[in-house]
Design a protein around this motif. Structure first.
Motif, PDB file in Angstrom:
ATOM      1  N   ARG A  89      12.318  -2.715   6.546  1.00  0.00           N
ATOM      2  CA  ARG A  89      13.472  -2.914   5.670  1.00  0.00           C
ATOM      3  C   ARG A  89      13.200  -3.938   4.573  1.00  0.00           C
ATOM      4  NH1 ARG A  89      18.147  -0.558   7.110  1.00  0.00           N
ATOM      5  NH2 ARG A  89      18.205   0.477   9.142  1.00  0.00           N
ATOM      6  N   LEU A  90      12.054  -4.575   4.610  1.00  0.00           N
ATOM      7  CA  LEU A  90      11.628  -5.471   3.540  1.00  0.00           C
ATOM      8  C   LEU A  90      11.006  -4.620   2.437  1.00  0.00           C
ATOM      9  CD1 LEU A  90      10.866  -8.249   2.297  1.00  0.00           C
ATOM     10  CD2 LEU A  90       8.792  -8.174   3.713  1.00  0.00           C
ATOM     11  N   LEU A  91      11.588  -4.624   1.243  1.00  0.00           N
ATOM     12  CA  LEU A  91      11.074  -3.756   0.181  1.00  0.00           C
ATOM     13  C   LEU A  91       9.623  -4.100  -0.142  1.00  0.00           C
ATOM     14  CD1 LEU A  91      13.936  -3.151  -2.413  1.00  0.00           C
ATOM     15  CD2 LEU A  91      12.898  -1.559  -0.807  1.00  0.00           C
ATOM     16  N   GLY A  92       8.784  -3.084  -0.106  1.00  0.00           N
ATOM     17  CA  GLY A  92       7.356  -3.279  -0.287  1.00  0.00           C
ATOM     18  C   GLY A  92       6.639  -3.572   1.018  1.00  0.00           C
ATOM     19  N   GLU A  93       7.410  -3.893   2.066  1.00  0.00           N
ATOM     20  CA  GLU A  93       6.893  -4.216   3.401  1.00  0.00           C
ATOM     21  C   GLU A  93       5.883  -5.356   3.377  1.00  0.00           C
ATOM     22  OE1 GLU A  93       5.902  -0.981   5.970  1.00  0.00           O
ATOM     23  OE2 GLU A  93       7.370   0.362   5.061  1.00  0.00           O
ATOM     24  N   THR A  94       5.993  -6.216   2.377  1.00  0.00           N
ATOM     25  CA  THR A  94       5.132  -7.394   2.298  1.00  0.00           C
ATOM     26  C   THR A  94       5.867  -8.493   1.545  1.00  0.00           C
ATOM     27  OG1 THR A  94       3.060  -8.308   1.445  1.00  0.00           O
ATOM     28  CG2 THR A  94       4.035  -6.496   0.207  1.00  0.00           C
ATOM     29  N   GLU A  95       5.616  -9.738   1.917  1.00  0.00           N
ATOM     30  CA  GLU A  95       6.226 -10.866   1.223  1.00  0.00           C
ATOM     31  C   GLU A  95       5.516 -11.156  -0.085  1.00  0.00           C
ATOM     32  OE1 GLU A  95       6.371 -14.183   3.863  1.00  0.00           O
ATOM     33  OE2 GLU A  95       7.449 -13.092   5.430  1.00  0.00           O
ATOM     34  N   GLU A  96       4.319 -10.620  -0.244  1.00  0.00           N
ATOM     35  CA  GLU A  96       3.522 -10.873  -1.459  1.00  0.00           C
ATOM     36  C   GLU A  96       3.498  -9.612  -2.313  1.00  0.00           C
ATOM     37  OE1 GLU A  96       2.664 -13.880  -1.992  1.00  0.00           O
ATOM     38  OE2 GLU A  96       3.209 -14.561   0.024  1.00  0.00           O
ATOM     39  N   HIS A  97       4.610  -9.293  -2.912  1.00  0.00           N
ATOM     40  CA  HIS A  97       4.705  -8.075  -3.712  1.00  0.00           C
ATOM     41  C   HIS A  97       3.961  -8.268  -5.023  1.00  0.00           C
ATOM     42  CE1 HIS A  97       6.461  -4.681  -5.902  1.00  0.00           C
ATOM     43  NE2 HIS A  97       6.847  -4.205  -4.726  1.00  0.00           N
ATOM     44  N   LYS A  98       3.270  -7.217  -5.450  1.00  0.00           N
ATOM     45  CA  LYS A  98       2.460  -7.311  -6.674  1.00  0.00           C
ATOM     46  C   LYS A  98       3.289  -7.625  -7.912  1.00  0.00           C
ATOM     47  CE  LYS A  98       2.566  -2.301  -7.536  1.00  0.00           C
ATOM     48  NZ  LYS A  98       1.747  -1.082  -7.711  1.00  0.00           N
ATOM     49  N   GLY A  99       4.559  -7.284  -7.878  1.00  0.00           N
ATOM     50  CA  GLY A  99       5.422  -7.552  -9.032  1.00  0.00           C
ATOM     51  C   GLY A  99       6.147  -8.879  -8.943  1.00  0.00           C
ATOM     52  N   GLY A 100       5.689  -9.748  -8.003  1.00  0.00           N
ATOM     53  CA  GLY A 100       6.366 -11.021  -7.822  1.00  0.00           C
ATOM     54  C   GLY A 100       7.415 -10.931  -6.727  1.00  0.00           C
ATOM     55  N   ASP A 101       8.136 -12.035  -6.491  1.00  0.00           N
ATOM     56  CA  ASP A 101       9.130 -11.996  -5.431  1.00  0.00           C
ATOM     57  C   ASP A 101      10.419 -11.351  -5.939  1.00  0.00           C
ATOM     58  OD1 ASP A 101      10.467 -13.878  -6.922  1.00  0.00           O
ATOM     59  OD2 ASP A 101      10.461 -15.439  -5.395  1.00  0.00           O
ATOM     60  N   GLY A 102      11.486 -11.469  -5.157  1.00  0.00           N
ATOM     61  CA  GLY A 102      12.735 -10.799  -5.501  1.00  0.00           C
ATOM     62  C   GLY A 102      13.337 -11.220  -6.817  1.00  0.00           C
ATOM     63  N   ARG A 103      12.963 -12.411  -7.299  1.00  0.00           N
ATOM     64  CA  ARG A 103      13.490 -12.854  -8.590  1.00  0.00           C
ATOM     65  C   ARG A 103      13.102 -11.891  -9.705  1.00  0.00           C
ATOM     66  NH1 ARG A 103      12.328 -17.578  -5.826  1.00  0.00           N
ATOM     67  NH2 ARG A 103      13.831 -19.305  -6.018  1.00  0.00           N
TER      68      ARG A 103
ATOM     69  N   ALA B   5       7.167   5.330   2.085  1.00  0.00           N
ATOM     70  CA  ALA B   5       8.042   5.627   3.222  1.00  0.00           C
ATOM     71  C   ALA B   5       9.470   5.186   2.947  1.00  0.00           C
ATOM     72  CB  ALA B   5       7.504   4.937   4.474  1.00  0.00           C
ATOM     73  N   GLN B   6       9.648   4.048   2.305  1.00  0.00           N
ATOM     74  CA  GLN B   6      10.994   3.557   1.992  1.00  0.00           C
ATOM     75  C   GLN B   6      11.676   4.425   0.944  1.00  0.00           C
ATOM     76  OE1 GLN B   6       9.795  -0.463   1.031  1.00  0.00           O
ATOM     77  NE2 GLN B   6      10.521  -1.255   2.994  1.00  0.00           N
ATOM     78  N   LYS B   7      10.929   4.862  -0.037  1.00  0.00           N
ATOM     79  CA  LYS B   7      11.500   5.760  -1.042  1.00  0.00           C
ATOM     80  C   LYS B   7      11.924   7.076  -0.402  1.00  0.00           C
ATOM     81  CE  LYS B   7       8.581   3.777  -4.671  1.00  0.00           C
ATOM     82  NZ  LYS B   7       7.455   3.998  -5.585  1.00  0.00           N
ATOM     83  N   GLU B   8      11.088   7.615   0.461  1.00  0.00           N
ATOM     84  CA  GLU B   8      11.424   8.866   1.143  1.00  0.00           C
ATOM     85  C   GLU B   8      12.650   8.699   2.037  1.00  0.00           C
ATOM     86  OE1 GLU B   8       7.057  11.017   1.563  1.00  0.00           O
ATOM     87  OE2 GLU B   8       7.654   9.512   3.054  1.00  0.00           O
ATOM     88  N   ARG B   9      12.798   7.531   2.577  1.00  0.00           N
ATOM     89  CA  ARG B   9      13.882   7.260   3.528  1.00  0.00           C
ATOM     90  C   ARG B   9      15.243   7.180   2.858  1.00  0.00           C
ATOM     91  NH1 ARG B   9      13.647   1.977   7.568  1.00  0.00           N
ATOM     92  NH2 ARG B   9      15.656   2.245   8.626  1.00  0.00           N
ATOM     93  N   TRP B  10      15.306   6.538   1.697  1.00  0.00           N
ATOM     94  CA  TRP B  10      16.616   6.252   1.109  1.00  0.00           C
ATOM     95  C   TRP B  10      16.926   6.986  -0.201  1.00  0.00           C
ATOM     96  CZ3 TRP B  10      14.386   1.411   3.134  1.00  0.00           C
ATOM     97  CH2 TRP B  10      15.033   0.969   4.296  1.00  0.00           C
ATOM     98  N   LEU B  11      15.931   7.252  -1.026  1.00  0.00           N
ATOM     99  CA  LEU B  11      16.226   7.730  -2.383  1.00  0.00           C
ATOM    100  C   LEU B  11      16.847   9.119  -2.476  1.00  0.00           C
ATOM    101  CD1 LEU B  11      13.267   6.336  -4.521  1.00  0.00           C
ATOM    102  CD2 LEU B  11      15.634   5.544  -4.402  1.00  0.00           C
ATOM    103  N   PRO B  12      16.388  10.123  -1.704  1.00  0.00           N
ATOM    104  CA  PRO B  12      16.967  11.456  -1.892  1.00  0.00           C
ATOM    105  C   PRO B  12      18.486  11.494  -1.792  1.00  0.00           C
ATOM    106  CG  PRO B  12      14.973  11.602  -0.575  1.00  0.00           C
ATOM    107  CD  PRO B  12      15.259  10.144  -0.750  1.00  0.00           C
ATOM    108  N   ASP B  13      19.061  10.747  -0.871  1.00  0.00           N
ATOM    109  CA  ASP B  13      20.523  10.743  -0.731  1.00  0.00           C
ATOM    110  C   ASP B  13      21.206   9.890  -1.790  1.00  0.00           C
ATOM    111  OD1 ASP B  13      20.625  12.463   1.424  1.00  0.00           O
ATOM    112  OD2 ASP B  13      20.567  10.867   2.926  1.00  0.00           O
TER     113      ASP B  13
END
Length: 427
Positions: A264-278, A134-142
């Motif tokens: 607006r939180l990328l991944g919509e979860t605090e426990e992202h599979k790729g680690g945190d924002g770092r 949903a986030q990709k659809e929302r922002w990426l095309p533009d």
């Protein structure tokens, strides 16, 4: 890869034609800030079909992800996901094209490259790698078509090189939402961005001294959010006045109790599979530092071209200055620099094609060397031109101002030394 392909050279010639027509006549307006870079970038994307290429790539990628998620929802067993060339970014598989484009533009107006690179290479790519469907659809095309401009906000007034440890911008949970407070600085596209990717620390304390002590500020989780221009409490500062990169607007961002939904939180979860924002930021650092090598190549190539031409036409004591050994020494060093930087660029392109892209330490080594060499070459170009080199109309003074930014841009060179050494010692 040891030289540009015929296709690369055709693209290069076409880009040079565009530059001659659409950029060189407006360099003064771009350098003064009278003309913003975004209309020119959009025209470039339109004329070379880059906007259509990006749109097609994102459309296919999103369609694959929709299909996969629908199959998962239906309980279907899916084969192990294989890496696709189009999954690495909006222009994955077109790295050679982008290298030609970046290097040619950098030799004339590096600010255009900075504005474009941050919007797509950092802003859009972070959403692509971390966002939900949903986030990709929302922002990426533009964003991939440059209809809208993105900024990527991590740097703060007191945490430049210590990006994570010194980060003071924070969010606190408020029910299902988050409240964002803080400040970012030196943000490329910051004054005019439509979409902003923001890194902030999660403050899980309840306000008491005990809870704040229990969670060390340096170790707090880093979350990544996407903001849009005009949100309540979000202020975009005016462009800074800078030594160089004048065509790339840079400014501050201020967050005063900005309310952010979980969407607006990328991944919509605090426990992202790729680690945190770092981890997200480190991946971006690698790409950004490789990009510096492409930009440095453009600076070196243009200085090399201008100096060779000048050495052939400028006369002193009845002969061309190219006959003087000290001038020849400068030209020879420029040629060595050109070969070395170009080889690094070619190596990065080949490794990416082979699925073995440079590590963060290797990207830092590239950035360290190429930025220093580009700055040295540009300063030698000013010296070779003498008094003329100090004058704006001869262009080498702008190249010198822009080149110096590469030693600070994407992490200061002192920090690159640390990353290179850590990579060596970890083996």
């Amino acid at each position: 890869m040891f030289e540009w392909s015929e296709t690369d050279e055709l693209i290069r010639d076409a880009v040079r034609g565009f530059i001659a027509k659409e950029i060189r006549p407006y360099l003064d307006a771009l350098d003064s800030g009278e003309l913003l870079p975004y209309p020119i970038i959009r025209k470039l994307f339109s004329e070379f079909g880059i906007d259509a290429l990006g749109e097609e790539s994102i459309t296919k990628l999103l369609a694959r992800q929709r299909k996969r998620e629908a199959a998962l929802a239906a309980g279907e067993e899916l084969p192990e996901k294989k890496e696709r060339s189009g999954d690495g970014g909006p222009f994955s598989g077109q790295e050679s094209l982008m290298a030609v484009l970046v290097s040619e533009l950098s030799g004339v107006c590096m600010g255009l490259v900075s504005a474009m690179g941050v919007s797509i290479g950092l802003g859009a790519t972070t959403i692509l790698s971390r966002g939900t469907l949903a986030q990709k659809e929302r922002w990426l095309p533009d964003l991939v078509t440059m209809k809208k401009v993105a900024a990527w906000a991590i740097t703060e007034p007191d945490s430049g090189s210590d990006a994570f440890g010194g980060m003071k911008t924070y969010v606190r949970r408020d029910g299902e939402d988050y409240i964002l407070n803080g400040q970012k600085t030196f943000i490329t596209n910051g004054p005019y961005a439509d979409t902003v990717v923001v890194y902030a620390k999660l403050d899980e304390g309840d306000g008491t001294p005990e809870s704040k002590t229990a969670q060390a500020k340096r170790d707090r989780k880093v979350l990544t959010f996407v903001l849009d221009k005009g949100m309540e409490g979000f202020t975009q500062g005016k462009p800074f006045k800078k030594m160089g990169l004048h065509a790339s607007p840079t400014g501050e961002l201020f967050f005063d109790n900005v309310r952010l939904g979980r969407d607006r939180l990328l991944g919509e979860t605090e426990e992202h599979k790729g680690g945190d924002g770092r981890e997200s930021a480190r991946s971006s650092f690698t790409a950004e530092r490789i990009g510096v090598a492409f930009m440095a190549l453009g600076i070196v190539n243009e200085c090399h071209r201008l100096c060779v031409d000048y050495a052939k036409t400028r006369t002193l004591w009845g002969q061309e200055i190219g006959r003087f050994q000290l001038v020849q020494l400068k030209l020879a060093k420029m040629e060595v620099a050109r070969i070395n930087v170009q080889n690094m660029v070619f190596n990065a392109l080949e490794r990416n094609r082979a699925g073995k892209p440079p590590s963060l330490a290797e990207a830092s080594a590239m950035k360290l060397y190429c930025s220093e060499v580009a700055t040295d070459v540009a300063m030698d170009a000013v010296q070779l031109f003498g008094g003329n080199g100090y004058m704006a109309e001869y262009h080498v003074e702008q190249l010198a101002r822009d080149a110096k930014s590469l030693m600070i841009y994407a992490g200061s060179n002192e920090i690159q030394v640390t990353h290179v050494a850590k990579g060596l010692l970890a083996r």
